[in-house]
Design a protein around this motif. Structure first.
Motif, mmCIF file in Angstrom:
data_model
loop_
_atom_site.group_PDB
_atom_site.id
_atom_site.type_symbol
_atom_site.label_atom_id
_atom_site.label_comp_id
_atom_site.label_asym_id
_atom_site.label_seq_id
_atom_site.Cartn_x
_atom_site.Cartn_y
_atom_site.Cartn_z
ATOM 1 N N GLU A 178 0.921 -1.138 0.069
ATOM 2 C CA GLU A 178 0.026 -0.040 -0.043
ATOM 3 C C GLU A 178 0.853 1.332 -0.084
ATOM 4 O O GLU A 178 0.440 2.219 -0.762
ATOM 5 N N LEU A 179 2.044 1.273 0.825
ATOM 6 C CA LEU A 179 2.625 2.260 0.887
ATOM 7 C C LEU A 179 3.626 2.600 -0.543
ATOM 8 O O LEU A 179 3.702 3.756 -1.025
ATOM 9 N N LEU A 180 3.851 1.493 -1.179
ATOM 10 C CA LEU A 180 4.496 1.560 -2.719
ATOM 11 C C LEU A 180 3.760 2.035 -3.523
ATOM 12 O O LEU A 180 3.866 3.066 -4.432
ATOM 13 N N GLU A 181 2.246 1.735 -3.512
ATOM 14 C CA GLU A 181 1.159 2.090 -4.382
ATOM 15 C C GLU A 181 1.161 3.702 -4.122
ATOM 16 O O GLU A 181 0.761 4.462 -4.856
ATOM 17 N N ALA A 182 0.903 3.989 -2.704
ATOM 18 C CA ALA A 182 0.723 5.441 -2.534
ATOM 19 C C ALA A 182 2.010 6.184 -2.898
ATOM 20 O O ALA A 182 1.757 7.341 -3.319
ATOM 21 N N GLU A 183 3.203 5.788 -2.719
ATOM 22 C CA GLU A 183 4.245 6.546 -3.467
ATOM 23 C C GLU A 183 4.255 6.734 -4.914
ATOM 24 O O GLU A 183 4.549 7.533 -5.456
ATOM 25 N N ARG A 184 3.867 5.466 -5.491
ATOM 26 C CA ARG A 184 3.920 5.386 -6.987
ATOM 27 C C ARG A 184 2.768 6.472 -7.308
ATOM 28 O O ARG A 184 2.837 7.255 -8.384
ATOM 29 N N THR A 185 1.475 6.495 -6.695
ATOM 30 C CA THR A 185 0.535 7.300 -6.929
ATOM 31 C C THR A 185 0.941 8.726 -6.650
ATOM 32 O O THR A 185 0.584 9.610 -7.716
ATOM 33 N N ALA A 186 1.747 9.184 -5.464
ATOM 34 C CA ALA A 186 2.185 10.415 -5.246
ATOM 35 C C ALA A 186 3.048 11.008 -6.488
ATOM 36 O O ALA A 186 2.755 11.912 -6.786
ATOM 37 N N ARG A 187 3.833 10.068 -6.681
ATOM 38 C CA ARG A 187 5.026 10.297 -7.853
ATOM 39 C C ARG A 187 4.301 10.452 -9.096
ATOM 40 O O ARG A 187 4.653 11.767 -9.843
ATOM 41 N N ALA A 188 3.123 9.731 -9.445
ATOM 42 C CA ALA A 188 2.653 9.983 -10.594
ATOM 43 C C ALA A 188 1.720 11.472 -10.566
ATOM 44 O O ALA A 188 1.860 12.243 -11.833
ATOM 45 N N GLU A 189 1.264 11.805 -9.645
ATOM 46 C CA GLU A 189 0.292 12.872 -9.415
ATOM 47 C C GLU A 189 0.982 14.072 -9.397
ATOM 48 O O GLU A 189 1.065 15.110 -10.076
ATOM 49 N N ALA A 190 2.564 13.981 -8.838
ATOM 50 C CA ALA A 190 3.455 15.085 -8.910
ATOM 51 C C ALA A 190 4.005 15.278 -10.391
ATOM 52 O O ALA A 190 4.191 16.296 -10.809
ATOM 53 N N GLU A 191 4.408 13.962 -11.072
ATOM 54 C CA GLU A 191 4.809 14.388 -12.414
ATOM 55 C C GLU A 191 3.656 14.919 -13.363
ATOM 56 O O GLU A 191 3.954 15.688 -14.076
ATOM 57 N N ARG A 192 2.445 14.564 -12.905
ATOM 58 C CA ARG A 192 1.356 15.091 -13.742
ATOM 59 C C ARG A 192 1.079 16.523 -13.361
ATOM 60 O O ARG A 192 0.821 17.435 -14.488
ATOM 61 N N ALA A 193 1.437 16.982 -12.116
ATOM 62 C CA ALA A 193 1.571 18.401 -11.672
ATOM 63 C C ALA A 193 2.380 19.277 -12.325
ATOM 64 O O ALA A 193 2.161 20.553 -12.656
ATOM 65 N N ARG A 194 3.651 18.702 -12.478
ATOM 66 C CA ARG A 194 4.773 19.324 -12.965
ATOM 67 C C ARG A 194 4.175 19.291 -14.508
ATOM 68 O O ARG A 194 4.651 20.653 -15.060
ATOM 69 N N ARG A 195 3.949 18.397 -15.391
ATOM 70 C CA ARG A 195 3.506 18.647 -16.507
ATOM 71 C C ARG A 195 2.492 19.855 -16.736
ATOM 72 O O ARG A 195 2.855 20.469 -17.837
ATOM 73 N N LEU A 196 1.291 19.751 -16.057
ATOM 74 C CA LEU A 196 0.442 20.932 -15.972
ATOM 75 C C LEU A 196 0.914 21.960 -15.871
ATOM 76 O O LEU A 196 1.007 22.927 -16.578
ATOM 77 N N LEU A 197 1.754 22.404 -14.831
ATOM 78 C CA LEU A 197 2.396 23.647 -14.523
ATOM 79 C C LEU A 197 3.646 24.014 -15.673
ATOM 80 O O LEU A 197 3.536 25.410 -16.111
ATOM 81 N N THR A 198 4.162 22.875 -16.136
ATOM 82 C CA THR A 198 4.903 23.490 -17.258
ATOM 83 C C THR A 198 3.988 23.788 -18.574
ATOM 84 O O THR A 198 4.538 24.758 -19.083
ATOM 85 N N PHE A 199 3.159 23.148 -18.870
ATOM 86 C CA PHE A 199 2.185 23.461 -19.996
ATOM 87 C C PHE A 199 1.527 24.815 -19.806
ATOM 88 O O PHE A 199 1.505 25.698 -20.663
#
Length: 579
Positions: free
Chosen positions: A170-191
């Motif tokens: 669950e922690l790994l999945e949460a970390e993976r989800t958090a990383r994906a959300e952070a990467e998505r947020a970075r892409r949105l901010l960059t765009f």
């Protein structure tokens, strides 16, 4: 040391019982443990039974062997057939031993034990074995309980390990989800940053809306519509690429009325800061997101059709912020266009309606810069003097914007005032030089004045730092009036401008222009003057005399078709004809 061997004849059950009792007595007297005696007697009994079962006579040999110290010993028993009776020796050649804690009496092997006593003693062995079994059963129960507790611990440990593994997953999945959300947020901010930079870099409504469409479709929207309330003012209706909305969705109308983003779909969007509405009749299958375009006032509504089944929360937040920046960019473009229109109107108001004196044809062109706030400095003029001569003027004020346009108007007015006194071009420029240095010490200007007198085959001219005029003779030869020009108007230097003369018989042409026509960044002005000379030489006298306006356009085309203009362009074409 070995004691004498005791031999027992075994031919019957009684013999076997007595021999067994004798072995029992020896082991007992020597202090052998009950359990060892029981093992010894049980094995001996089994051998005796086998011997009796095979028949014949057997001998039981008993040996008591003493240790070297003489304190302990060992009882050895062996069976063998007597003579050749029976089927032969036992297959396993029986031989038994039993450790003796101490030495038995010397006559112990020969002492017989009565059968009843041996029988009773056998119960002792049974009791010893039973006691041992009880002890072993107790130990077994104890070990079984320990094993049960161990099993329970192992099960609990497995449960803990599985819980830990599940928590880790669950922690790994949460970390993976958090990383994906952070990467998505970075892409949105960059765009968002890239899109903002692209939008705010333009001051054209059409360019802003076109770039917006190119950036959002198809990744963030399947389609977009822009409803501008002042659409006729903002948008270029001649541009077929500019987004248009002929019908406005209910969501767009609600966004325009409330000033809040609206989401129209069959399911609630749950988007932050966005109101939910029923699905739109214009897009019943896909959700719509209508976002107000706001600056200091409500400018319009941006309506987006979802690229998939729904709008994502983070994406909608980015789109709302982008729409806010689009509104600001549109407002800036609107204000810029207003300022540009005002400056252009002011400058065009200063441009002269060309006179039609005998013996002279005139054509003029004024082209504002294609981008930037660069209106204001260039002007041309042509007017008659009291003595009947005509003055043709071309000029350029340094700087741009409204201030340069105002100074240009002051110079034009002052030049006309000085010309009333029939002053020569050099005298007029000298007075303008003093006037500009006194009134506007922070601005300078270039100017060229040419005077035409009816019936005279020459032109008198003077220049104040202006690009040289170009002359075309009637035979098509072209020359540049490259006499050294005077200093720019307004330079803090006392200067008197000189008049120059040039032949200009009937059929000749004189071209006056500003540097925006011939100068290009990184190339200088000379290549542009050469291109102008070639374009002028390509014209012929009938073309000039039949349609001078078309000839002026023909001069502009090869010089401007390949470049955007960051400066205004003025052209004044003068052609002499027979009166």
């Amino acid at each position: 040391m070995t004691a004498p061997t005791d031999v027992w004849k075994i031919a019957s059950v009684v013999d076997a019982a007595r021999a067994r009792a004798a072995v029992d007595r020896i082991a007992t007297d020597a202090g052998a443990p009950a359990l060892e005696r029981a093992r010894l007697l049980s094995a001996l009994t089994a051998w005796l039974r086998r011997c009796l079962g095979r028949g014949g006579e057997w001998e039981l040999l008993l040996h008591v062997r003493q240790s070297a110290a003489g304190q302990t010993g060992r009882l050895e028993a062996s069976l063998s057939p007597v003579g050749h009776c029976g089927p032969g020796p036992l297959d396993e050649a029986p031989s038994l031993t039993c450790s003796l804690p101490h030495q038995p009496a010397q006559d112990a092997p020969s002492v017989a034990t009565s059968l009843p006593e041996a029988l009773l003693r056998a119960d002792e062995y049974t009791a010893a074995v039973l006691n041992l079994l009880d002890e072993q059963e107790s130990l077994v129960r104890l070990h079984r309980e320990e094993l049960h507790q161990t099993n329970q611990g192992v099960l609990a440990l497995h449960a803990d390990l599985e819980a830990s593994a599940r928590a880790q997953r669950e922690l790994l999945e949460a970390e993976r989800t958090a990383r994906a959300e952070a990467e998505r947020a970075r892409r949105l901010l960059t765009f968002l940053g890239d899109a903002s930079a692209a939008i705010t870099s333009s001051l054209s409504h059409t360019a802003i809306l076109r770039r917006l469409s190119d950036m959002l479709v198809p990744d963030y929207a399947d389609h977009l519509d822009v409803w501008l309330f002042d659409e006729e003012e903002y948008a270029n209706h001649d541009d077929e690429h500019a987004p248009r909305v002929r019908e406005h969705s209910a969501a767009a109308v609600a966004a325009a009325r409330t000033g809040r983003p609206q989401h129209a779909a069959a399911h609630p969007g749950g988007l932050p800061g966005v109101d939910d509405l029923p699905p739109s009749a214009l897009s019943p299958q896909r959700p719509l997101l209508a976002i107000p375009l706001v600056a200091q006032r409500l400018l319009g509504v941006l309506t987006l059709t979802a690229p998939g089944p729904r709008f994502d929360e983070d994406t909608s937040v980015m789109l709302v912020e982008l729409a806010r920046r689009v509104g600001v960019a549109l407002d800036h473009a609107h204000r810029y266009q207003q300022s540009r229109n005002t400056a252009e109107a002011l400058q065009r108001a200063q441009l002269t309606e060309l006179p039609t004196p005998p013996g002279l044809l005139l054509a003029a062109r004024y082209l504002p810069a294609t981008w930037g706030m660069n209106i204001g400095g260039d002007w041309y003029d042509a007017f008659l003097q009291p003595d009947g001569s005509l003055l043709a003027v071309i000029g350029d004020v340094t700087g741009h914007g409204l201030h340069a346009a105002v100074v240009m108007g002051q110079l034009r007015t002052a030049l006309r005032a000085y010309a009333v006194e029939n002053a020569t071009p050099g005298e007029i420029l000298t007075r303008l030089h003093r006037m500009l240095g006194h009134l506007q010490p922070d601005l300078y200007a270039t100017a060229l004045i040419a005077r035409f007198r009816p019936g005279e085959p020459e032109v008198v001219w003077a220049s104040a730092g202006h690009p040289p005029a170009v002359v075309r003779a009637a035979d098509g030869t072209v020359r540049v009036l490259d006499a050294k020009p005077g200093v720019m108007l307004g330079i803090p230097l006392h200067y008197v401008y000189t008049d120059h003369r040039a032949e200009l018989p009937a059929g000749s042409s004189l071209v006056l222009y500003t540097d925006g026509l011939v100068e290009r960044r990184g190339l200088g002005i000379d290549p542009g003057i050469n291109r102008l000379s070639h374009a002028l030489a390509a014209l012929n006298t009938p073309e000039l005399e039949q349609d001078l306006d078309a000839a002026a356009d023909a001069l502009l085309k090869p010089l401007l078709h390949d470049s955007e203009r960051d400066d205004d362009v003025c052209l004044l074409l003068c052609h002499t004809v027979a009166p």
